[in-house]
Enzyme design. Structure first.
Site, PDB file in Angstrom:
ATOM      1  N   SER A  78       0.830  -1.211   0.000  1.00 58.95           N
ATOM      2  CA  SER A  78       0.000   0.000   0.000  1.00 58.95           C
ATOM      3  C   SER A  78       0.862   1.257   0.000  1.00 58.95           C
ATOM      4  CB  SER A  78      -0.977  -0.026   1.174  1.00 58.95           C
ATOM      5  OG  SER A  78      -1.852  -1.122   1.045  1.00 58.95           O
ATOM      6  N   HIS A  79       0.703   2.105   1.025  1.00 58.74           N
ATOM      7  CA  HIS A  79       1.410   3.384   1.059  1.00 58.74           C
ATOM      8  C   HIS A  79       2.740   3.330   1.808  1.00 58.74           C
ATOM      9  CE1 HIS A  79      -2.916   5.072   0.712  1.00 58.74           C
ATOM     10  NE2 HIS A  79      -2.402   4.865  -0.464  1.00 58.74           N
TER      11      HIS A  79
END
Length: 205
Positions: A78-79
């Site tokens: 993800s981030h």
């Protein structure tokens, strides 16, 4: 270790040796390597793999039920920063597995109870793309009004941090009727030009 544990859980749940698992990934530098590890571990467990390649989390989520698969694995962190990668584990509905199932995966991974398939029962990998399917799926949603979006004459900037969103987001915007699309860092090579967490200080470009 965790892929084989997850596969063992799904096999036990379905009482069959040939399960089907959808695998997709983002464009992180380690993505291709981990994709090979995951897909070939599943083959070693006797599973059929549907490898959808570079994709997004919701792409894999819709591919699982569409393929009548028993599970899905998304390779993404993800981030999180560039050095990280992870497995997101999905059930047969394309939804994240429960906390109890997650705990069982961890238990199996450390137990040594997992066994691999006989050489005559190895699985297979089938590669396919779900880009067009996913976009068509979105366009058919009742809440999506393509005519209104096109008439709004939107001007959209996309920063995909050189991951798979660089393929999917501009393609989706074009399909929705957006004519003015400015893209930066949309080459899916995994080399993040800045921290991928979408905070104001990272969105200056």
């Amino acid at each position: 270790k965790f892929t084989s544990a997850f596969c063992a859980l799904i096999q036990h749940k379905n009482k069959q040796t040939r399960i089907k698992v959808v695998v997709g990934r983002d464009a992180r530098i380690s993505g291709s390597m981990i994709n090979g590890l995951v897909c070939n571990t599943l083959v070693g467990m006797g599973a059929e793999v549907i490898d959808v390649g570079l994709s997004t989390t919701p792409t894999v989520e819709i591919a699982v039920p569409n393929e009548n698969a028993h599970a899905g694995i998304i390779l993404t962190a993800s981030h999180n920063p560039i050095q990280w990668n992870a497995l997101k584990l999905l059930n047969e509905k394309g939804e994240f597995i429960s906390a109890d199932e997650g705990a069982e995966v961890l238990r199996l991974a450390s137990s040594g109870e997992v066994s691999f398939a006989d050489v005559h029962a190895l699985g297979i990998v089938n590669e396919t793309s779900y880009l067009d399917f996913h976009i068509d799926h979105i366009l058919k949603l009742k809440l999506v009004d393509r005519a209104a979006i096109e008439a709004a004459n939107l001007h959209v900037a996309v920063d995909a941090v050189n991951s798979s969103g660089g393929i999917y987001v501009p393609s989706l915007l074009k399909a929705l009727g957006v004519r003015q699309i400015e893209t930066i860092y949309c080459e899916p090579n995994g080399h993040f030009p800045h921290n991928p967490e979408p905070l104001p200080e990272h969105l200056t470009d």
